[in-house]
Design an enzyme around this catalytic site. Structure first.
Site, PDB file in Angstrom:
ATOM      1  N   ASN A 176       0.812  -1.023  -0.081  1.00 41.90           N
ATOM      2  CA  ASN A 176      -0.093   0.034   0.129  1.00 41.90           C
ATOM      3  C   ASN A 176       0.872   1.286  -0.048  1.00 41.90           C
ATOM      4  O   ASN A 176       1.863   1.433   0.916  1.00 41.90           O
ATOM      5  CB  ASN A 176      -0.886  -0.042   1.142  1.00 41.90           C
ATOM      6  N   ASP A 208      -0.131   4.352  -0.002  1.00 48.10           N
ATOM      7  CA  ASP A 208      -0.811   5.573   0.285  1.00 48.10           C
ATOM      8  C   ASP A 208       0.315   6.833   0.921  1.00 48.10           C
ATOM      9  O   ASP A 208       0.025   7.902   0.809  1.00 48.10           O
ATOM     10  CB  ASP A 208      -2.080   5.518   1.315  1.00 48.10           C
ATOM     11  N   HIS A 209       1.020   6.173   2.020  1.00 42.11           N
ATOM     12  CA  HIS A 209       1.582   7.124   2.865  1.00 42.11           C
ATOM     13  C   HIS A 209       2.956   7.902   1.812  1.00 42.11           C
ATOM     14  O   HIS A 209       3.281   8.755   2.526  1.00 42.11           O
ATOM     15  CB  HIS A 209       1.918   6.824   3.977  1.00 42.11           C
ATOM     16  N   ARG A 261       3.928  18.828   1.642  1.00 41.27           N
ATOM     17  CA  ARG A 261       4.737  20.020   1.102  1.00 41.27           C
ATOM     18  C   ARG A 261       4.201  20.295  -0.183  1.00 41.27           C
ATOM     19  O   ARG A 261       4.507  21.638  -0.466  1.00 41.27           O
ATOM     20  CB  ARG A 261       6.089  19.431   0.779  1.00 41.27           C
ATOM     21  N   HIS A 280      -5.557   3.697  -1.686  1.00 40.46           N
ATOM     22  CA  HIS A 280      -6.753   4.002  -1.146  1.00 40.46           C
ATOM     23  C   HIS A 280      -7.133   5.500  -1.649  1.00 40.46           C
ATOM     24  O   HIS A 280      -6.699   6.401  -1.155  1.00 40.46           O
ATOM     25  CB  HIS A 280      -6.787   3.836   0.236  1.00 40.46           C
ATOM     26  N   ARG A 283      -9.281   8.280  -0.787  1.00 42.10           N
ATOM     27  CA  ARG A 283     -10.485   8.736  -0.114  1.00 42.10           C
ATOM     28  C   ARG A 283     -11.125   9.883  -0.492  1.00 42.10           C
ATOM     29  O   ARG A 283     -10.617  10.847  -1.237  1.00 42.10           O
ATOM     30  CB  ARG A 283      -9.407   9.039   1.360  1.00 42.10           C
ATOM     31  N   ARG A 323      -7.106  13.038   0.877  1.00 40.55           N
ATOM     32  CA  ARG A 323      -5.885  13.264   1.695  1.00 40.55           C
ATOM     33  C   ARG A 323      -4.314  12.853   1.427  1.00 40.55           C
ATOM     34  O   ARG A 323      -3.514  13.155   1.616  1.00 40.55           O
ATOM     35  CB  ARG A 323      -6.212  13.118   3.183  1.00 40.55           C
ATOM     36  N   HIS A 324      -4.555  11.787   0.806  1.00 45.32           N
ATOM     37  CA  HIS A 324      -3.153  11.274   0.142  1.00 45.32           C
ATOM     38  C   HIS A 324      -3.143  10.913  -1.426  1.00 45.32           C
ATOM     39  O   HIS A 324      -2.702  11.848  -2.204  1.00 45.32           O
ATOM     40  CB  HIS A 324      -2.670   9.904   1.020  1.00 45.32           C
ATOM     41  N   GLU A 341      -8.667   0.529  -3.327  1.00 41.13           N
ATOM     42  CA  GLU A 341      -9.400   0.626  -1.884  1.00 41.13           C
ATOM     43  C   GLU A 341     -10.408   1.690  -2.221  1.00 41.13           C
ATOM     44  O   GLU A 341      -9.890   2.856  -2.504  1.00 41.13           O
ATOM     45  CB  GLU A 341      -8.784   0.729  -0.739  1.00 41.13           C
ATOM     46  N   THR A 352      -7.069   6.303   9.849  1.00 44.11           N
ATOM     47  CA  THR A 352      -7.274   5.363   9.016  1.00 44.11           C
ATOM     48  C   THR A 352      -8.256   4.791   9.249  1.00 44.11           C
ATOM     49  O   THR A 352      -9.217   4.932   9.952  1.00 44.11           O
ATOM     50  CB  THR A 352      -5.702   4.621   9.734  1.00 44.11           C
ATOM     51  N   THR A 353      -8.460   3.562   8.445  1.00 46.29           N
ATOM     52  CA  THR A 353      -9.573   2.744   8.295  1.00 46.29           C
ATOM     53  C   THR A 353     -10.016   1.968   9.722  1.00 46.29           C
ATOM     54  O   THR A 353      -8.896   1.062  10.089  1.00 46.29           O
ATOM     55  CB  THR A 353      -9.561   1.783   7.346  1.00 46.29           C
ATOM     56  N   GLU A 387     -11.189  -9.326   2.897  1.00 46.09           N
ATOM     57  CA  GLU A 387      -9.807  -9.040   3.790  1.00 46.09           C
ATOM     58  C   GLU A 387     -10.120  -8.886   5.200  1.00 46.09           C
ATOM     59  O   GLU A 387     -10.946  -7.878   5.366  1.00 46.09           O
ATOM     60  CB  GLU A 387      -9.205  -7.652   2.888  1.00 46.09           C
ATOM     61  N   HIS A 436      -3.828  -4.506   7.691  1.00 45.53           N
ATOM     62  CA  HIS A 436      -4.040  -3.346   8.699  1.00 45.53           C
ATOM     63  C   HIS A 436      -3.212  -3.556   9.886  1.00 45.53           C
ATOM     64  O   HIS A 436      -3.212  -4.376  10.688  1.00 45.53           O
ATOM     65  CB  HIS A 436      -5.099  -3.055   9.075  1.00 45.53           C
ATOM     66  N   GLY A 437      -1.965  -2.758   9.898  1.00 44.37           N
ATOM     67  CA  GLY A 437      -1.255  -2.728  11.020  1.00 44.37           C
ATOM     68  C   GLY A 437      -0.018  -3.739  11.166  1.00 44.37           C
ATOM     69  O   GLY A 437       0.752  -3.859  12.025  1.00 44.37           O
ATOM     70  N   GLY A 497       1.024  -1.460   4.200  1.00 41.55           N
ATOM     71  CA  GLY A 497       1.588   0.076   3.980  1.00 41.55           C
ATOM     72  C   GLY A 497       2.282   0.558   5.032  1.00 41.55           C
ATOM     73  O   GLY A 497       3.557   0.912   5.000  1.00 41.55           O
TER      74      GLY A 497
HETATM   75  N1  PXP Z   1      -5.777  -2.977   3.874  1.00 43.58           N
HETATM   76  C1  PXP Z   1      -6.652  -2.039   4.074  1.00 43.58           C
HETATM   77  C2  PXP Z   1      -8.244  -2.595   3.642  1.00 43.58           C
HETATM   78  C3  PXP Z   1      -6.775  -0.765   4.515  1.00 43.58           C
HETATM   79  O1  PXP Z   1      -7.619   0.216   4.746  1.00 43.58           O
HETATM   80  C4  PXP Z   1      -5.250  -0.560   4.911  1.00 43.58           C
HETATM   81  C5  PXP Z   1      -4.760   0.774   5.433  1.00 43.58           C
HETATM   82  O2  PXP Z   1      -5.154   1.613   4.157  1.00 43.58           O
HETATM   83  C6  PXP Z   1      -4.344  -1.596   4.848  1.00 43.58           C
HETATM   84  C7  PXP Z   1      -4.644  -2.924   4.211  1.00 43.58           C
HETATM   85  C8  PXP Z   1      -3.025  -1.246   5.235  1.00 43.58           C
HETATM   86  O3  PXP Z   1      -2.930  -1.033   6.477  1.00 43.58           O
HETATM   87  P1  PXP Z   1      -1.410  -0.482   6.943  1.00 43.58           P
HETATM   88  O4  PXP Z   1      -1.360   0.944   6.267  1.00 43.58           O
HETATM   89  O5  PXP Z   1      -1.613  -0.286   8.213  1.00 43.58           O
HETATM   90  O6  PXP Z   1      -0.397  -1.576   6.542  1.00 43.58           O
END
Ligand code: PXP
Length: 250
Positions: free
Chosen positions: A11, A13-14, A22, A47, A49, A53-54, A74, A104-105, A155, A198-199, A220
């Site tokens: 992922n 996104d970040h 910036r 994702h 959103r 935001r990202h 996503e 976050t989600t 998921e 996630h996480g 991510g």
């Molecule tokens: N899966 C889904 C559906 C998510 O929404 C996210 C966070 O955007 C992730 C995975 C990845 O989570 P993390 O960034 O905490 O690894």
């Protein structure tokens, strides 16, 4: 029977979060996606959103045009996102809950209250040959609802487990992991393809990799944080090694 191969979706996104902090074009999330694939990612997750935001609309279009691995889009179940998904035609769409105020989600989809709405979105995406997954809590009721919604993939939200593991709440972490094990087993029995995310970090990814029903991890934030210190390719290679070590115990 050997466990099926475990895929890693990265992922990105970040990378866009840092860019947007910036303004301007750098760092470029598409460059990150290409670097992730070169280092061993099986696919890229992004994702878009509602508040942008990202990831932004043009990032999604550029990702689709630039990468030669599956794009997992996503999205919240809104008409706007459905329109973008049907125009982009990513390999996959993961329906997620979305609140403007969250960082976050937080938590999985309300697959019971939102059943009929999610069914409509799932049907529309499937008709466009987009593989649909539902981001759900690791609960048996949610899995049964996913089947009735018609999603081929779920998921499992690993956030509560990872959070408890990270903060040293070991009893809670074990209870949460037991829910994930039960949900992955049930997903297999129901014929659902099972992903998780996630996480996750190196250690939690290693542990969940030992569940043979889980065939894809989407990761991510941790990888991007590690990338600051060791670089993205090295972080991805270490993650793949953790996943392979866990999978060998499946
Ligand atoms: N899966 C889904 C559906 C998510 O929404 C996210 C966070 O955007 C992730 C995975 C990845 O989570 P993390 O960034 O905490 O690894």
């Amino acid at each position: 029977m050997p466990a099926p191969r475990l895929r890693l979706g990265v992922n990105i996104d970040h990378i866009a979060t840092v860019r947007n902090a910036r303004g301007g074009a750098l760092p470029d999330p598409v460059r990150g996606a290409l670097a992730a694939i070169a280092a061993g990612a099986d696919g890229i997750t992004a994702h878009l959103r509602e508040d942008r935001r990202h990831i932004r609309d043009e990032d999604i279009a550029r990702l689709k045009a630039s990468i030669d691995k599956p794009l997992n889009f996503e999205m919240a179940a809104t008409e706007e996102m459905l329109g973008i998904a049907l125009k982009t035609k990513p390999h996959a769409a993961c329906l997620v809950p979305e609140k403007r105020s969250e960082r976050t989600t937080e938590g999985g989809l309300d697959v019971i209250g939102g059943h009929d709405n999610l069914r409509g979105f799932t049907t529309a995406l499937k008709s466009a040959s987009v593989r649909v997954s539902l981001f759900i809590e690791p609960s048996l009721n949610a899995l049964e609802a996913a089947v009735s919604i018609g999603a081929p993939v779920v998921e499992l939200h690993t956030g509560a487990w990872c959070e408890a593991a990270m903060t040293g709440e070991f009893d809670k972490a074990e209870r949460e992991f037991a829910r994930i094990v039960a949900a992955a087993t049930k997903a297999g029995e129901l014929g659902l393809e099972c992903h998780a995310g996630h996480g996750l970090d190196y250690e939690t990814a290693r542990r969940i990799a030992a569940l043979p029903q889980v065939v894809e991890l989407n990761i991510g934030h941790f990888l991007m944080g590690e990338a600051l210190f060791v670089g993205l390719p090295e972080a991805i290679r270490t993650m793949r090694a953790s996943m392979a070590a866990g999978r060998s115990e499946a």
